[in-house]
Write a protein that holds these residues in place. Structure first.
Motif, mmCIF file in Angstrom:
data_model
loop_
_atom_site.group_PDB
_atom_site.id
_atom_site.type_symbol
_atom_site.label_atom_id
_atom_site.label_comp_id
_atom_site.label_asym_id
_atom_site.label_seq_id
_atom_site.Cartn_x
_atom_site.Cartn_y
_atom_site.Cartn_z
ATOM 1 N N GLU A 27 -1.561 3.561 7.216
ATOM 2 C CA GLU A 27 -2.203 4.905 7.250
ATOM 3 C C GLU A 27 -3.679 4.497 7.768
ATOM 4 O O GLU A 27 -4.440 4.099 7.240
ATOM 5 C CB GLU A 27 -2.339 5.672 5.977
ATOM 6 C CG GLU A 27 -2.964 6.954 6.149
ATOM 7 C CD GLU A 27 -2.811 7.565 4.886
ATOM 8 O OE1 GLU A 27 -2.330 7.434 4.009
ATOM 9 O OE2 GLU A 27 -3.325 9.071 5.067
ATOM 10 N N ILE A 74 -7.292 5.566 8.892
ATOM 11 C CA ILE A 74 -8.389 6.346 8.145
ATOM 12 C C ILE A 74 -9.465 6.750 9.398
ATOM 13 O O ILE A 74 -9.742 6.059 10.316
ATOM 14 C CB ILE A 74 -9.219 5.605 6.817
ATOM 15 C CG1 ILE A 74 -9.849 4.411 7.359
ATOM 16 C CG2 ILE A 74 -8.279 5.653 5.870
ATOM 17 C CD1 ILE A 74 -10.932 4.129 6.171
ATOM 18 N N GLY A 89 -16.171 10.038 6.909
ATOM 19 C CA GLY A 89 -15.289 9.112 6.593
ATOM 20 C C GLY A 89 -15.360 8.304 5.271
ATOM 21 O O GLY A 89 -14.622 6.962 5.145
ATOM 22 N N ASP A 135 -13.605 7.867 2.085
ATOM 23 C CA ASP A 135 -12.401 7.479 2.138
ATOM 24 C C ASP A 135 -12.343 5.914 2.439
ATOM 25 O O ASP A 135 -11.455 5.228 1.779
ATOM 26 C CB ASP A 135 -11.600 7.960 3.478
ATOM 27 C CG ASP A 135 -11.287 9.449 3.572
ATOM 28 O OD1 ASP A 135 -11.184 9.980 2.380
ATOM 29 O OD2 ASP A 135 -11.133 9.991 4.543
#
Ligand code: GDP
Ligand code: MG
Length: 166
Positions: free
Chosen positions: A140, A142, A151, A154
């Protein structure tokens, strides 16, 4: 305990911008440090309550007789060997390029622990790139904006369990 994160990716995706954001003014290093050439910049990073070493890979921008792909491969392999985890950045505004695919291939072959970051994704700018990034087969992606600091939470949530392993 601490860990080492290497930021890898083709020129101009924002590696040094992210390095500078993580290191702030605490740039530790460098040119005269054994084993670290000017192609690898090392610094003490801080992200919320995490402390780690971060490596910026540079030098691919320089024009030499050596082929870009050869240098890319050697530099990335060296960074992977020094690092516990690699943050592979692509440019979310450009999307996946053939060079990005070469990097992804190196990282997969090296069995490196990889975080896939789609940079320049402030606002909705990286939406298309983030979808394309799934095709790299590195899990995945980011979304990040190294320049605007988006971000980072994250990134923190991904790095935190890794940090606990060291
Ligand atoms: P590197 O070659 O991968 O180290 O990339 P740099 O950090 O030198 O950045 C290349 C260019 O992208 C510079 O002009 C940066 O200002 C720009 N840049 C870096 N991060 C971002 C970002 O998050 N958003 C945008 N829009 N531009 C960025
Ligand atoms: Mg750079």
């Amino acid at each position: 305990m601490s860990f080492t994160l290497a930021i890898v990716g083709r020129p101009n995706v924002g590696k040094s911008t992210l390095f500078n954001r993580l290191v702030g003014k605490r740039l530790a290093l460098v040119d005269d440090q054994p084993g670290v050439t000017r192609d690898l910049r090392e610094g003490d990073a801080r992200l919320i309550d995490l402390r780690f070493t971060v490596i910026d890979t540079a030098g691919l921008e320089e024009v030499t007789d050596d082929s870009l792909q050869g240098r890319m491969r050697r530099l990335t392999e060296r960074a992977v060997e020094m690092a516990d985890v690699c943050l592979f950045l692509i440019d979310g505004r450009v999307g996946v390029t053939p060079s990005d695919e070469v990097f992804a291939d190196i990282l997969r072959r090296k069995n490196a622990h990889v975080i896939l970051g789609v940079n320049k994704a402030e606002g909705r700018a990286g939406d298309g790139g983030a979808i394309e990034a799934w095709s790299l087969g590195l899990g995945e992606p980011i979304r990040l904006s190294a320049e605007h600091g988006e971000g980072m939470d994250d990134l923190y949530h991904i790095l935190r369990p890794i940090a606990e392993g060291f």
